[in-house]
Design an enzyme around this catalytic site. Structure first.
Site, short mmCIF file in Angstrom:
data_model
loop_
_atom_site.label_atom_id
_atom_site.label_comp_id
_atom_site.label_asym_id
_atom_site.label_seq_id
_atom_site.Cartn_x
_atom_site.Cartn_y
_atom_site.Cartn_z
N ILE A 94 11.02 -6.48 -12.95
CA ILE A 94 12.33 -6.27 -12.33
C ILE A 94 13.38 -6.81 -13.29
O ILE A 94 13.35 -7.99 -13.65
CB ILE A 94 12.39 -6.97 -10.96
CG1 ILE A 94 11.38 -6.31 -10.01
CG2 ILE A 94 13.80 -6.91 -10.39
CD1 ILE A 94 11.19 -7.02 -8.69
N LEU A 95 14.28 -5.92 -13.71
CA LEU A 95 15.30 -6.33 -14.69
C LEU A 95 16.35 -7.22 -14.00
O LEU A 95 16.76 -6.96 -12.87
CB LEU A 95 15.98 -5.10 -15.29
CG LEU A 95 15.11 -4.28 -16.24
CD1 LEU A 95 15.75 -2.92 -16.49
CD2 LEU A 95 14.87 -5.03 -17.55
N HIS A 111 10.40 6.48 -9.50
CA HIS A 111 9.58 5.77 -8.51
C HIS A 111 8.73 6.80 -7.77
O HIS A 111 9.24 7.86 -7.37
CB HIS A 111 10.49 5.02 -7.53
CG HIS A 111 9.71 4.17 -6.57
ND1 HIS A 111 9.11 2.98 -6.95
CD2 HIS A 111 9.40 4.36 -5.27
CE1 HIS A 111 8.48 2.47 -5.90
NE2 HIS A 111 8.64 3.28 -4.88
C1 GAR Z 1 4.45 6.25 -12.44
O1 GAR Z 1 3.78 6.79 -11.33
C2 GAR Z 1 5.78 5.68 -12.03
O2 GAR Z 1 6.43 6.43 -11.03
C3 GAR Z 1 5.38 4.33 -11.50
O3 GAR Z 1 4.42 3.88 -12.42
C4 GAR Z 1 3.73 5.00 -12.95
C5 GAR Z 1 3.76 4.91 -14.46
O4 GAR Z 1 2.96 5.91 -15.01
N1 GAR Z 1 6.49 3.43 -11.44
C6 GAR Z 1 6.64 2.56 -10.46
O5 GAR Z 1 5.84 2.40 -9.55
C7 GAR Z 1 7.91 1.74 -10.55
N2 GAR Z 1 8.13 1.03 -9.33
P1 GAR Z 1 3.03 6.24 -16.56
O6 GAR Z 1 2.87 4.90 -17.30
O7 GAR Z 1 1.88 7.14 -16.80
O8 GAR Z 1 4.36 6.87 -16.82
#
Ligand code: GAR
Length: 202
Positions: A94-95, A111
């Site tokens: 969290i930034l 998200h």
């Molecule tokens: C993705 O599903 C993204 O939406 C989620 O992490 C994953 C990263 O995948 N982000 C969160 O949950 C943020 N709260 P990736 O590393 O393959 O892009």
């Protein structure tokens, strides 16, 4: 001139790779990935960026006096490089307010839920546990409210009776890879503006 993007990631990096691919193939125009930052030196996304010849940097809180000092160092690097847009792509930190203020209105996050439902971790599991019939992803501007900034765009997918976490995550991820590039195309070309909570087309 192409606007400079910094991607911040903590893991796999599939959203980063989708954006990089879409820039290379001309689906996203007017921007270039200038640098990839991670809080994890062994993040597969970071290693992939390095292999592609993209500049990378690791910022681990434990190497600094505190979180604020770590994020200040990130801001310094990003400013030195002239980065205009910050793209959070699976950045699981969290930034702090100082970082967010330094790039106010220029930080995007993706998200894996239809916000404001299911903020925080394991959004897809939260959706399954709740029993919703549609799920999806949201690209939004980052503010000091967790997963709470103005929404740029959302993609919807069905939740099927036989879904488990893996199948739902995969269906949403496919849409994430489309959504983030569409959102970038909108902001980089100044096609949208923020009006309170609404993100409107010019
Ligand atoms: C993705 O599903 C993204 O939406 C989620 O992490 C994953 C990263 O995948 N982000 C969160 O949950 C943020 N709260 P990736 O590393 O393959 O892009």
């Amino acid at each position: 001139m192409a606007e400079k993007i910094a991607v911040l990631l903590s893991g796999r990096g599939s959203n980063f790779l989708a954006i990089a691919r879409n820039i290379q193939s001309g689906i996203v125009t007017g921007c270039a990935i200038d640098v990839v930052l991670s809080n994890k030196s062994d993040a597969p996304g970071l290693i992939a960026a390095r292999d592609m010849g993209i500049a990378t940097a690791v910022f681990r809180q434990k190497d600094y006096a505190d979180k604020g000092a770590c994020e200040q160092a990130m801001v310094t690097l990003l400013r030195e490089r002239g980065v205009q847009w910050i793209v959070l792509a699976g950045y699981m930190r969290i930034l702090g307010a100082d970082f967010i203020d330094a790039f106010a209105g220029r930080i995007l996050n993706i998200h894996p839920s239809l916000l404001p439902a299911f903020i925080g971790l394991d959004a897809q599991k939260q959706a399954l546990d709740y029993g919703v019939k549609v799920a999806g992803c949201t690209v939004h501007f980052v503010t000091n409210e967790l997963d709470g900034g103005p929404i740029l765009l959302q993609k919807v997918v069905p939740v099927l009776d036989d879904d488990d976490e893996a199948s739902l995550c995969a269906r949403i991820l496919e849409q994430e890879h489309i959504a983030y590039s569409e959102a970038l195309e909108l902001v980089v070309h100044g096609k949208v503006y923020v009006d309170g909570r609404r993100v409107r087309r010019r």
